[in-house]
Motif scaffolding. Structure first.
Motif, mmCIF file in Angstrom:
data_model
loop_
_atom_site.group_PDB
_atom_site.id
_atom_site.type_symbol
_atom_site.label_atom_id
_atom_site.label_comp_id
_atom_site.label_asym_id
_atom_site.label_seq_id
_atom_site.Cartn_x
_atom_site.Cartn_y
_atom_site.Cartn_z
ATOM 1 N N LEU A 267 0.827 -1.204 0.000
ATOM 2 C CA LEU A 267 0.000 0.000 0.000
ATOM 3 C C LEU A 267 0.861 1.253 0.000
ATOM 4 O O LEU A 267 1.899 1.308 0.674
ATOM 5 N N PRO A 268 0.457 2.277 -0.736
ATOM 6 C CA PRO A 268 1.218 3.524 -0.758
ATOM 7 C C PRO A 268 1.018 4.318 0.533
ATOM 8 O O PRO A 268 -0.051 4.241 1.153
ATOM 9 N N SER A 269 2.034 5.055 0.928
ATOM 10 C CA SER A 269 1.897 5.962 2.063
ATOM 11 C C SER A 269 1.049 7.158 1.641
ATOM 12 O O SER A 269 0.688 7.302 0.470
ATOM 13 N N SER A 270 0.733 8.025 2.592
ATOM 14 C CA SER A 270 -0.075 9.208 2.265
ATOM 15 C C SER A 270 0.623 10.093 1.249
ATOM 16 O O SER A 270 0.000 10.608 0.315
ATOM 17 N N MET A 271 1.941 10.261 1.391
ATOM 18 C CA MET A 271 2.682 11.082 0.428
ATOM 19 C C MET A 271 2.780 10.378 -0.915
ATOM 20 O O MET A 271 2.684 11.018 -1.971
ATOM 21 N N ASP A 272 2.961 9.064 -0.891
ATOM 22 C CA ASP A 272 2.984 8.294 -2.140
ATOM 23 C C ASP A 272 1.677 8.478 -2.901
ATOM 24 O O ASP A 272 1.666 8.614 -4.136
ATOM 25 N N LEU A 273 0.561 8.484 -2.179
ATOM 26 C CA LEU A 273 -0.752 8.630 -2.808
ATOM 27 C C LEU A 273 -0.886 9.990 -3.486
ATOM 28 O O LEU A 273 -1.395 10.095 -4.603
ATOM 29 N N ILE A 274 -0.391 11.022 -2.826
ATOM 30 C CA ILE A 274 -0.427 12.369 -3.420
ATOM 31 C C ILE A 274 0.403 12.410 -4.697
ATOM 32 O O ILE A 274 -0.033 12.923 -5.737
ATOM 33 N N TYR A 275 1.596 11.839 -4.628
ATOM 34 C CA TYR A 275 2.472 11.809 -5.810
ATOM 35 C C TYR A 275 1.842 10.982 -6.939
ATOM 36 O O TYR A 275 1.955 11.341 -8.116
ATOM 37 N N LEU A 276 1.186 9.887 -6.581
ATOM 38 C CA LEU A 276 0.539 9.039 -7.585
ATOM 39 C C LEU A 276 -0.612 9.774 -8.277
ATOM 40 O O LEU A 276 -0.823 9.615 -9.483
ATOM 41 N N LEU A 277 -1.359 10.571 -7.525
ATOM 42 C CA LEU A 277 -2.452 11.348 -8.117
ATOM 43 C C LEU A 277 -1.909 12.389 -9.095
ATOM 44 O O LEU A 277 -2.458 12.583 -10.187
ATOM 45 N N ILE A 278 -0.832 13.063 -8.718
ATOM 46 C CA ILE A 278 -0.207 14.042 -9.619
ATOM 47 C C ILE A 278 0.318 13.336 -10.870
ATOM 48 O O ILE A 278 0.131 13.793 -11.997
ATOM 49 N N LEU A 279 0.969 12.191 -10.653
ATOM 50 C CA LEU A 279 1.527 11.412 -11.762
ATOM 51 C C LEU A 279 0.429 10.949 -12.719
ATOM 52 O O LEU A 279 0.593 11.000 -13.942
ATOM 53 N N SER A 280 -0.695 10.523 -12.168
ATOM 54 C CA SER A 280 -1.780 9.976 -12.989
ATOM 55 C C SER A 280 -2.570 11.065 -13.700
ATOM 56 O O SER A 280 -2.885 10.933 -14.897
ATOM 57 N N TRP A 281 -2.913 12.124 -12.999
ATOM 58 C CA TRP A 281 -3.786 13.148 -13.582
ATOM 59 C C TRP A 281 -3.043 14.126 -14.492
ATOM 60 O O TRP A 281 -3.476 14.412 -15.598
ATOM 61 N N CYS A 282 -1.912 14.616 -14.014
ATOM 62 C CA CYS A 282 -1.187 15.639 -14.790
ATOM 63 C C CYS A 282 -0.194 15.035 -15.779
ATOM 64 O O CYS A 282 -0.146 15.435 -16.942
ATOM 65 N N CYS A 283 0.597 14.081 -15.285
ATOM 66 C CA CYS A 283 1.697 13.552 -16.094
ATOM 67 C C CYS A 283 1.312 12.322 -16.904
ATOM 68 O O CYS A 283 2.166 11.719 -17.563
#
Length: 291
Positions: A201-217
């Motif tokens: 499972l991703p950490s809270s910060m990992d989840l934030i980075y994953l959302l940025i990676l998925s939506w923007c990048c």
């Protein structure tokens, strides 16, 4: 033409953050790609349903689109593996070999003549990679993974060029990434058995980075790139994406201080890559590289 180039360079700028986010996310490369595909697929499904832009396609059309999605999933897997086994700078520089593979694959797949100018420009990129590979022996595993990643990236762009002539970018993006997610999900048990990890499972910060990676990048970046492909050749698109290392390396220097880990051979190789991009942009400006 100008709009297509603007869309292309904006997508390259967004792509420049993918390596940084890959380094920041603590998950291994397999889980990172799996979560990226899951978040992206679900987000696209919701977005396109609201817009009413998603069309149900027959299986005979889903098959070639989905196969291309598996290719991009493999590209990401090896790309982030390259970063995990070396660093951001090495991983994104190896991605520049995409232009060489495109110059080879595009004529073979689309049955056209080889372009000697494309091959010569790609040789500059290859020279840059060889300089880094020869002198930076500590990163050879990461470099090999990065080269494989570039091969899959080239195949992805060449096949996408054929798909956008038949389907709109919304359907291509959704079916590609959702198929990639399904296939990777089926492979994950074997992958995790071979490469075990302490946390799934991703950490809270990992989840934030994953959302940025998925939506923007991912979503925004791929839609922009595929719209640009309607006006610009696959080789030019992939060569323009060689600017991705420049953005990523600058960020890696600032965030991770990777400039302390790299030697003169790296900078000489990077100079060759930048020169190849500059020469290709000159060709585009003169209208010689349009599909």
């Amino acid at each position: 033409m100008k709009k297509a180039l603007l869309q292309l360079h904006l997508s390259v700028f967004l792509a420049g953050f993918t390596g940084i986010l890959g380094k920041l996310i603590s998950l291994n490369e397999g889980l990172l790609v799996w979560y990226r595909l899951m978040i992206t697929s679900v987000s696209l499904l919701i977005l396109f349903r609201i817009q009413g832009s998603l069309k149900k396609l027959p299986w005979k059309d889903i098959l070639p689109i989905g196969s291309t999605g598996v290719i991009v999933a493999l590209h990401w897997l090896f790309f982030y593996g390259s970063i995990k086994y070396s660093n951001v700078s090495i991983g994104v520089v190896c991605f520049s070999l995409t232009s060489l593979f495109t110059a080879i694959f595009d004529p073979l797949i689309n049955r056209r003549r080889f372009d000697i100018r494309e091959m010569l420009l790609s040789m500059l990129t290859l020279l840059g990679i060889l300089l880094i590979f020869h002198f930076d022996t500590q990163y050879r595993t990461g470099i090999i993974l990065g080269i494989i990643s570039a091969m899959f990236a080239a195949l992805f762009t060449v096949f996408n060029k054929r798909l956008i002539k038949r389907f709109d970018t919304y359907n291509i993006t959704f079916y590609e990434l959702s198929t990639g997610f399904v296939v990777l999900t089926l492979l994950m048990p074997a992958y995790l058995y071979t490469f075990p990890t302490a946390s799934l499972l991703p950490s809270s910060m990992d989840l934030i980075y994953l959302l940025i990676l998925s939506w923007c990048c991912t979503i925004m970046m791929y839609l922009l790139a595929m719209n640009a492909l309607k006006k610009i050749s696959p080789f030019t698109v992939n060569l323009c994406f060689n600017l991705e290392p420049v953005y990523s390396i600058i960020l890696a220097f600032v965030i991770f201080h990777e400039n302390k880990l790299l030697n003169n051979a790296f900078y000489a190789g990077l100079a060759c890559i930048i020169l190849s991009v500059g020469l290709q942009m000159l060709r585009v400006a003169r209208g010689k590289a349009l599909a």
